[in-house]
Motif scaffolding. Structure first.
Motif, PDB file in Angstrom:
ATOM      1  N   LYS A   1       3.472   1.686  -1.753  1.00 51.84           N
ATOM      2  CA  LYS A   1       4.193   1.715  -3.036  1.00 51.84           C
ATOM      3  C   LYS A   1       5.568   1.065  -2.959  1.00 51.84           C
TER       4      LYS A   1
ATOM      5  N   SER B   1      -7.044   0.167   2.367  1.00 50.95           N
ATOM      6  CA  SER B   1      -7.856   1.213   1.766  1.00 50.95           C
ATOM      7  C   SER B   1      -7.634   2.506   2.531  1.00 50.95           C
TER       8      SER B   1
ATOM      9  N   THR C   1      -0.985  -3.963  -6.669  1.00 52.30           N
ATOM     10  CA  THR C   1      -2.227  -3.353  -6.201  1.00 52.30           C
ATOM     11  C   THR C   1      -3.341  -3.563  -7.210  1.00 52.30           C
ATOM     12  N   ASP C   2      -2.996  -3.519  -8.491  1.00 53.92           N
ATOM     13  CA  ASP C   2      -3.957  -3.815  -9.565  1.00 53.92           C
ATOM     14  C   ASP C   2      -4.564  -5.199  -9.349  1.00 53.92           C
TER      15      ASP C   2
ATOM     16  N   GLN D   1      -6.806  -5.306  -6.016  1.00 51.94           N
ATOM     17  CA  GLN D   1      -8.120  -4.681  -6.070  1.00 51.94           C
ATOM     18  C   GLN D   1      -9.068  -5.455  -6.981  1.00 51.94           C
TER      19      GLN D   1
ATOM     20  N   ALA E   1      -8.069  -2.986  -1.838  1.00 48.37           N
ATOM     21  CA  ALA E   1      -7.215  -4.008  -2.443  1.00 48.37           C
ATOM     22  C   ALA E   1      -6.928  -5.054  -1.376  1.00 48.37           C
TER      23      ALA E   1
ATOM     24  N   ALA F   1       2.468  -0.991  -7.877  1.00 48.22           N
ATOM     25  CA  ALA F   1       1.214  -0.591  -8.521  1.00 48.22           C
ATOM     26  C   ALA F   1       0.569  -1.768  -9.239  1.00 48.22           C
TER      27      ALA F   1
ATOM     28  N   GLN G   1      -8.011   6.904  -4.482  1.00 47.21           N
ATOM     29  CA  GLN G   1      -7.998   6.009  -5.631  1.00 47.21           C
ATOM     30  C   GLN G   1      -6.608   5.375  -5.759  1.00 47.21           C
ATOM     31  N   PHE G   2      -6.569   4.168  -6.278  1.00 46.92           N
ATOM     32  CA  PHE G   2      -5.295   3.511  -6.542  1.00 46.92           C
ATOM     33  C   PHE G   2      -4.722   4.014  -7.860  1.00 46.92           C
ATOM     34  N   ASP G   3      -3.446   3.686  -8.096  1.00 50.49           N
ATOM     35  CA  ASP G   3      -2.799   4.117  -9.327  1.00 50.49           C
ATOM     36  C   ASP G   3      -3.487   3.537 -10.552  1.00 50.49           C
TER      37      ASP G   3
ATOM     38  N   SER H   1       0.825  -1.207   0.000  1.00 48.21           N
ATOM     39  CA  SER H   1       0.000   0.000   0.000  1.00 48.21           C
ATOM     40  C   SER H   1       0.861   1.260   0.000  1.00 48.21           C
TER      41      SER H   1
ATOM     42  N   GLU I   1      -7.176   1.610 -11.887  1.00 47.94           N
ATOM     43  CA  GLU I   1      -8.558   1.356 -11.521  1.00 47.94           C
ATOM     44  C   GLU I   1      -9.060   0.139 -12.276  1.00 47.94           C
TER      45      GLU I   1
END
Length: 724
Positions: free
Chosen positions: A477, A557, A517-518, A521, A539, A514, A602-604, A475, A606
């Motif tokens: 990064k 989150s 995280t993709d 989520q 995520a 990132a 928002q995450f890097d 989270s 979506e």
């Protein structure tokens, strides 16, 4: 001559009488000399002791032992450890009822004796010869002060002599008012409370300056046996003892005592004992770290922590409400810098102090795939890369998916979202199982990790706090996050320790973080972790071990990363437990409140839901939660016959459609019955049930292409495919 015999008979006793007189005189002389010498020695001892006594101000500022008060993030005192001292109350501010009550029950001749009470000493000597030769009796208040401050509670004649000498010395150095002030501010009243102010605040919830006569009677009665009469140990005994003190006060004519009855003492409201529940899991974990942070072992300490009481209450409620019966639950919530905002180590601290958040080591199941995919992404894989879900055997190990089927060509994002075991095994083989283990260690896993092929499915035991730490680093990064609970420590209002957050250690590149995280989520939005949705970007990843022994959910989150574990301490199976059920629900219940006052972040990247997810039927094609590994505790494959009966069928257990070899003949049944099983719906039993379904779901209604999801090799080319 006749008179001589008579003369001798009269004078014969004179030599013997003179001898006894001489003995008596010598005895008296020796006794007087001894008494004078003893008195002189006593005077010398008393005045020698007097000269060595500390000053009154020094005695006021020297507590007996180190006190540690622990504060939450908002400053609230959440627990006091060691001796507890309240405010020092000067004699003039001590309620007269408190002074009179203590004198009445402990030393009624306090204002008339010289430090020792001869009547009490005589009574003590008598009892000592009747009870195992132990010195017993009623010590004066001055003697008790001498023992509390300068001596131990060891019972012996020598200690009683020293106690008496010190008492006489104290009486020579201090006034009666000063002695009583010292005594009332230093005496132990039970429950860790030293002094009347600490006792009043602990037992009645207000300062000692506000004590009423019934409350003073209760406190005065505690000195005799603090462990037995303390309200924290036995409230009824404390009240009964207070009634005894009141009766003594009345007998001695204490002003106002006659106006108070026993019922008034019984009516005193005791302050409720603070709940020593989940917050103690946090303090038990954080406070032992003081030994490594500071060297101070004498001065009272104020310890300021990261604990958020609101989050802690929410965490406690989420675990209690969602943990299955007979199971235990644990939760850890970390802020961006590693601050532990909430920690729950079990459903009830009073019943079990074992901290399952920091001490227990359990298999994480598919939650461990975080490290598998991190290693793959760092090696150059991309979320959109195409992979084939098919049977695979590695060193004699053949992993199977919890759905009992293979999906053919899919992308990595989909494979992670639905926790496809075969893809994880392939990725582990591709990057090397040692590389996966190194990745886990890099992210803070401190327990041993095996490098057998099945390790990709989470067969190595881990700790919840370590797994939560790993997800928190994603989270942030890729910057390492280290959990901590103590922000600063003060002694005498001086800061002796201040925590500094270290953000210099980078574990992976921001790009890899990132991409991870993709994937995470996607698991929440469309995959196994949909129960963890809270109305803002989340995520996370589920984890379930074989036979439903452990359920995990970890996610983040809006800057808060939370890990949840559930299971039995004896590692027995829990029917229906999967990471996507109770643990994910507990995560959602906690996080909705934990981030309620934080801005939505928002995450890097979506996730765009595919069209088939946007239909009125909001259930995903693949089903619900991850079932787990299909391996036993040693990482060995579970035989197929045991998988059906013993191994878990998770929420995402979607049985494959029947394969008759004739797709055209089976098309109608595939479109209806198999689809119902895929979406978790029972097929309609009668016309009424059918009428309740949406038109596209009725047997005689129009078919929506979005619902025609067939297994590989039988998919309609026009039907949309999942695209997470």
């Amino acid at each position: 001559m006749a008179n001589r015999p008579r003369t001798r008979s009269r004078s014969a006793p004179k030599p013997q009488t003179s001898r006894w007189r001489r003995i008596l005189k010598w005895t008296v002389a020796i006794g007087l000399t001894t008494a004078v010498m003893a008195a002189l020695a006593l005077v010398i001892a008393v005045y020698t002791a007097r000269s060595s006594l500390p000053s009154f101000d020094t005695l006021k500022s020297s507590p007996n032992g180190q006190m540690i008060r622990v504060h939450a993030a908002d400053g609230t005192v959440i627990v006091s450890l060691g001796p507890s001292y309240g405010e020092w109350i000067p004699y003039s501010q001590i309620p007269s009822a408190m002074r009179e009550a203590m004198v009445a029950v402990e030393d009624r001749r306090f204002y008339s004796h010289i430090g020792v009470d001869p009547v009490g000493i005589a009574r003590g000597l008598q009892v000592s010869f009747q009870r195992d030769k132990r010195v017993a009796g009623v010590s004066t208040i001055t003697q008790q002060l001498a023992r509390n401050v300068f001596l131990t509670s060891n019972r012996s004649y020598g200690r009683k002599v020293r106690e008496g000498i010190l008492a006489l010395a104290i009486e020579r150095k201090f006034t009666k008012d000063q002695i009583l002030e010292l005594y009332l501010n230093k005496a132990y009243f039970g429950g860790g409370a030293y002094g009347i102010d600490a006792a009043s605040r602990k037992f009645f919830g207000h300062p000692a300056t506000n004590l009423t006569l019934p409350e003073a009677a209760i406190i005065a009665g505690l000195v005799k046996a603090p462990s037995n009469y303390s309200p924290t140990a036995d409230a009824a005994a404390a009240v009964d003892r207070g009634r005894v003190v009141l009766r003594l006060m009345q007998q001695q004519g204490v002003p106002g005592a006659s106006e108070v009855g026993p019922d008034d003492v019984r009516a005193v409201k005791l302050a409720p004992e603070p709940m020593q529940n989940s917050v103690r899991y946090f303090t038990d974990w954080a406070l032992p770290q003081l030994e490594m942070l500071i060297d101070e072992t004498v001065e009272p300490l104020e310890v300021w922590t990261t604990l958020d009481l609101s989050m802690q209450r929410s965490a406690d409620a989420a675990i209690r409400a969602n943990t299955p019966g007979g199971a235990q639950g644990a939760l850890v919530a970390l802020d961006r810098g590693g601050e532990v905002r909430a920690m729950v180590g079990g459903k009830d601290y009073v019943a079990s102090i074992y901290n399952r958040a920091t001490q227990a080591t359990r298999q994480p199941g598919s939650a461990f795939k975080l490290f598998v995919y991190l290693a793959a992404l760092e090696a150059g894989r991309k979320p959109d890369d195409q992979v084939v879900d098919e049977p695979v055997t590695i060193e004699g190990w053949s992993p199977r998916n919890s759905s009992r089927r293979f999906s053919g060509t899919i992308d990595l994002r989909t494979a992670f979202a639905y926790s496809i075991n075969t893809i994880a095994a392939k990725l582990g083989l591709e990057v090397g199982f040692g590389t996966v283990a190194d990745m886990a260690k890099r992210f803070g896993i401190t327990t041993p990790i095996n490098t057998q092929p099945s390790m990709v499915l989470g067969t190595s035991d881990v700790r919840l706090i370590d797994m939560t730490r790993a997800f928190a680093s994603i989270s942030q990064k890729g910057v390492a996050v280290t959990p901590y609970g103590i922000t600063r420590v003060t002694a005498n209002n001086q800061v002796i320790y201040q925590h500094q957050v270290d953000t210099s250690r980078v574990l992976i590149s921001p790009q890899v973080a990132a991409q991870m995280t993709d994937l995470l989520q996607t698991a929440v939005n469309t995959g196994t972790a949909r129960a963890a949705q809270i109305g803002r970007p989340v995520a996370g990843k589920t984890g379930t071990t074989s036979s439903n022994k452990d359920g995990w959910f970890l996610g983040f989150s809006s800057g808060i990363t939370t890990g949840v574990w559930m299971g039995r301490d004896d590692a027995k199976a829990i029917p229906g437990l999967q990471g996507g059920t109770a643990p994910a629900r507990a995560f959602a219940a906690f996080m909705r409140k934990a981030v309620a006052n934080r801005p939505v972040e928002q995450f890097d990247t979506e996730v765009t839901l595919p069209d088939w997810q946007l239909e009125p039927d909001d259930e995903a094609y693949y089903g619900n939660a991850d079932a787990g590994a299909f391996v036993d505790a040693d990482g060995n494959p579970v035989p197929p016959e045991q998988q059906q009966s013993d191994a878990p069928r998770g929420d995402d257990d979607v049985p494959p459609p029947p394969n008759t070899g004739d797709p055209n003949a089976e098309q109608q049944r595939l479109d209806e019955e198999w689809l119902d099983r895929v979406t978790g719906r029972a097929p309609p039993r009668d016309a009424r049930d059918a009428r309740d379904l949406p038109p596209q779901r009725r047997p005689d209604g129009p078919r929506d292409p979005a619902f025609r999801q067939l297994p590989p090799g039988q998919r309609d080319q026009d039907a949309p495919r999942p695209n997470q």
